[in-house]
Design a protein around this motif. Structure first.
Motif, PDB file in Angstrom:
ATOM      1  N   ALA A 271       0.953  -1.179  -0.067  1.00 38.12           N
ATOM      2  CA  ALA A 271       0.069   0.093   0.120  1.00 38.12           C
ATOM      3  C   ALA A 271       0.890   1.212  -0.023  1.00 38.12           C
ATOM      4  CB  ALA A 271      -0.953   0.017   1.287  1.00 38.12           C
ATOM      5  N   MET A 272       0.337   2.282  -0.576  1.00 36.36           N
ATOM      6  CA  MET A 272       0.846   3.471  -0.694  1.00 36.36           C
ATOM      7  C   MET A 272       0.821   4.044   0.973  1.00 36.36           C
ATOM      8  SD  MET A 272       1.853   4.555  -3.471  1.00 36.36           S
ATOM      9  CE  MET A 272       2.071   6.348  -3.612  1.00 36.36           C
ATOM     10  N   PRO A 273       2.331   4.690   1.472  1.00 33.95           N
ATOM     11  CA  PRO A 273       1.959   5.325   2.619  1.00 33.95           C
ATOM     12  C   PRO A 273       0.828   6.239   3.025  1.00 33.95           C
ATOM     13  CG  PRO A 273       3.991   5.551   1.612  1.00 33.95           C
ATOM     14  CD  PRO A 273       3.425   5.344   0.660  1.00 33.95           C
ATOM     15  N   ASP A 274       0.250   5.680   4.164  1.00 33.34           N
ATOM     16  CA  ASP A 274      -1.215   6.694   4.617  1.00 33.34           C
ATOM     17  C   ASP A 274      -0.518   7.836   5.291  1.00 33.34           C
ATOM     18  OD1 ASP A 274      -3.405   7.629   5.699  1.00 33.34           O
ATOM     19  OD2 ASP A 274      -3.796   5.941   6.488  1.00 33.34           O
ATOM     20  N   LYS A 275      -0.589   9.093   4.557  1.00 28.28           N
ATOM     21  CA  LYS A 275       0.020  10.323   5.164  1.00 28.28           C
ATOM     22  C   LYS A 275      -0.853  10.552   6.394  1.00 28.28           C
ATOM     23  CE  LYS A 275       1.338  12.254   0.880  1.00 28.28           C
ATOM     24  NZ  LYS A 275       1.130  13.301   0.082  1.00 28.28           N
ATOM     25  N   ARG A 276      -2.154  10.150   6.830  1.00 34.39           N
ATOM     26  CA  ARG A 276      -2.812  10.504   8.042  1.00 34.39           C
ATOM     27  C   ARG A 276      -2.328   9.507   9.234  1.00 34.39           C
ATOM     28  NH1 ARG A 276      -8.365   8.911   7.001  1.00 34.39           N
ATOM     29  NH2 ARG A 276      -7.193   7.013   5.971  1.00 34.39           N
ATOM     30  N   SER A 277      -1.304  10.143   9.788  1.00 34.91           N
ATOM     31  CA  SER A 277      -0.537   9.468  10.871  1.00 34.91           C
ATOM     32  C   SER A 277      -0.119  10.460  11.752  1.00 34.91           C
ATOM     33  CB  SER A 277       0.747   8.586  10.317  1.00 34.91           C
ATOM     34  OG  SER A 277       1.371   7.889  11.403  1.00 34.91           O
ATOM     35  N   TYR A 278      -0.520  10.067  13.141  1.00 37.97           N
ATOM     36  CA  TYR A 278      -0.279  11.095  13.910  1.00 37.97           C
ATOM     37  C   TYR A 278      -0.348  10.396  15.519  1.00 37.97           C
ATOM     38  CZ  TYR A 278      -5.212  11.308  13.322  1.00 37.97           C
ATOM     39  OH  TYR A 278      -6.643  11.013  13.070  1.00 37.97           O
ATOM     40  N   SER A 279       0.591  10.603  16.276  1.00 33.00           N
ATOM     41  CA  SER A 279       0.508  10.516  17.500  1.00 33.00           C
ATOM     42  C   SER A 279       0.620  11.739  18.445  1.00 33.00           C
ATOM     43  CB  SER A 279       2.043   9.621  18.320  1.00 33.00           C
ATOM     44  OG  SER A 279       3.111  10.481  18.044  1.00 33.00           O
ATOM     45  N   VAL A 280      -0.027  11.779  19.494  1.00 35.91           N
ATOM     46  CA  VAL A 280      -0.579  12.989  20.119  1.00 35.91           C
ATOM     47  C   VAL A 280       0.049  13.038  21.430  1.00 35.91           C
ATOM     48  CG1 VAL A 280      -2.375  14.684  20.438  1.00 35.91           C
ATOM     49  CG2 VAL A 280      -2.365  13.236  18.435  1.00 35.91           C
ATOM     50  N   ASP A 281       0.475  14.391  22.032  1.00 32.80           N
ATOM     51  CA  ASP A 281       0.668  14.502  23.283  1.00 32.80           C
ATOM     52  C   ASP A 281      -0.610  15.022  24.185  1.00 32.80           C
ATOM     53  OD1 ASP A 281       1.411  15.839  25.891  1.00 32.80           O
ATOM     54  OD2 ASP A 281       3.515  15.725  25.108  1.00 32.80           O
ATOM     55  N   PHE A 282      -1.034  14.275  25.017  1.00 28.52           N
ATOM     56  CA  PHE A 282      -2.377  14.480  25.792  1.00 28.52           C
ATOM     57  C   PHE A 282      -1.969  15.124  27.224  1.00 28.52           C
ATOM     58  CE2 PHE A 282      -3.557  11.559  22.719  1.00 28.52           C
ATOM     59  CZ  PHE A 282      -4.537  12.254  22.039  1.00 28.52           C
ATOM     60  N   SER A 283      -0.767  15.432  27.396  1.00 29.78           N
ATOM     61  CA  SER A 283      -0.281  15.676  28.999  1.00 29.78           C
ATOM     62  C   SER A 283      -1.164  16.959  29.510  1.00 29.78           C
ATOM     63  CB  SER A 283       1.088  16.246  29.080  1.00 29.78           C
ATOM     64  OG  SER A 283       2.068  15.106  28.420  1.00 29.78           O
TER      65      SER A 283
END
Length: 348
Positions: A271-283
């Motif tokens: 598959a083509m890379p999924d650009k919708r990729s995010y980890s998030v800081d919830f501190s």
């Protein structure tokens, strides 16, 4: 307290009504919804709508002053709800998620509504970086849905009225609801494993997704509704989730397979890379929310979904073509000429 919940007949709104009614029985709760999914309840019990003091059936694009009289807080959930719908209905997404939201907020200001709580999304961060995204990091919305959230957040930041706003940048929703959606990553994986004993990951499985159970979303709205002005700035925005609930998509799938025996996982390595990729800081949210911070683990969300699916007795191997996928619902309404391409009911 008088609270208006827009989009109350959706996936999250249905659970929020129950949460607020049972915890705050003396509150006056009002719902406002166009009714697209009012009949799509996935519960053996009564509709959550009966817990409201009043239900307005109204397109959020057509809200008037009368609806907002004596309202203290608006929880604004009504929106085109995901990327696939946003791609299919790009202009309508902007009209509803941005233009109608602006109109609603301006009406709220003129009617002396004290607080406006907006359901935003972590999808506004768009693509992965080496560090989890914090509130003041650069935004990179990649879809019509995410762009509409950014546009309205920016509008709220310029607000000079007495109506205070809180933008809740939620992690990806998951979990069981009285109006279940299966076009969410965890819900899709659990249902596929439950019915077909397989999970088909369309990407290479490496994109990051933070998750939050719908019950914890309700707890977050509870926090926002009651948070005092002197503890947070005016026109505040915050990532809503928990740091330990950032996952790679393939790890979500593996967690599901451990709960449902004999589940096979297929990863599309080409598959083509999924650009919708995010980890998030919830501190920040974890610090502010205290006892209301998210508590539903991934395993607990999976278990509740399995129990819910067992009660519903869903057996359709082609569930991805069902009305539990929101885009399918809209397409069927349009095909049967009940809904226009502008997502307005065609009957008078």
């Amino acid at each position: 307290m008088n609270i208006l919940i827009t989009g109350n007949q959706g996936y999250v709104g249905s659970e929020l009504v129950k949460h607020l009614r049972f915890k705050y029985p003396k509150y006056k709760l009002y719902g406002l919804d166009i009714g697209l999914f009012s009949n799509f309840t996935t519960t053996n019990g009564p509709s959550p709508d009966i817990l409201l003091d009043f239900q307005y059936y109204c397109d959020v694009r057509k809200v008037n002053n009368n609806i907002l009289k004596n309202i203290d807080v608006i929880v604004h959930l009504a929106a085109v709800s995901n990327d696939p719908i946003g791609k299919k209905f790009e202009k309508v997404t902007n009209d509803i998620n941005f233009e109608a939201s602006k109109k609603l907020f301006n009406l709220a200001s003129r009617n002396n509504v004290k607080k406006f709580v907006f359901a935003s999304s972590c999808s506004i961060y768009g693509s992965y970086s080496q560090k989890p995204k914090k509130e003041n990091d650069i935004l990179n919305p990649l879809t019509a849905y995410a762009k509409s959230k950014v546009n309205f957040e920016n509008y709220l930041q310029k607000n000079q009225s007495d109506t205070n706003s809180i933008s809740m940048r939620f992690a990806t929703a998951c979990g069981m609801s009285d109006r279940l959606r299966l076009d969410l990553v965890l819900n899709d994986f659990v249902t596929s494993a439950f019915i077909n004993k397989n999970i088909n990951i369309l990407s290479d499985g490496t994109p990051w997704r933070p998750l939050i159970d719908v019950q914890d979303m309700c707890r977050a709205f509870d926090w926002a509704i009651h948070e005092k002005k002197n503890t947070i700035p005016k026109n505040f925005y915050v990532n809503v989730g928990r740091n330990i609930f950032n996952y790679k998509v393939k790890d979500i799938a593996y967690s599901v397979s451990k709960k449902i025996n004999n589940t096979k996982i297929k990863i599309n390595k080409k598959a083509m890379p999924d650009k919708r990729s995010y980890s998030v800081d919830f501190s920040l949210y974890e610090k502010l929310s205290k006892e209301l911070k998210p508590k539903f683990t991934l395993d607990k969300s999976i278990n509740r979904l399995i129990k819910g699916l067992e009660k519903l007795q869903i057996k359709d191997v082609n569930f991805q073509n069902s009305n539990l996928i929101r885009l399918n619902s809209l397409k069927n309404f349009i095909l049967n000429k009940k809904l226009s391409n502008n997502l307005e009911w065609t009957f008078k």
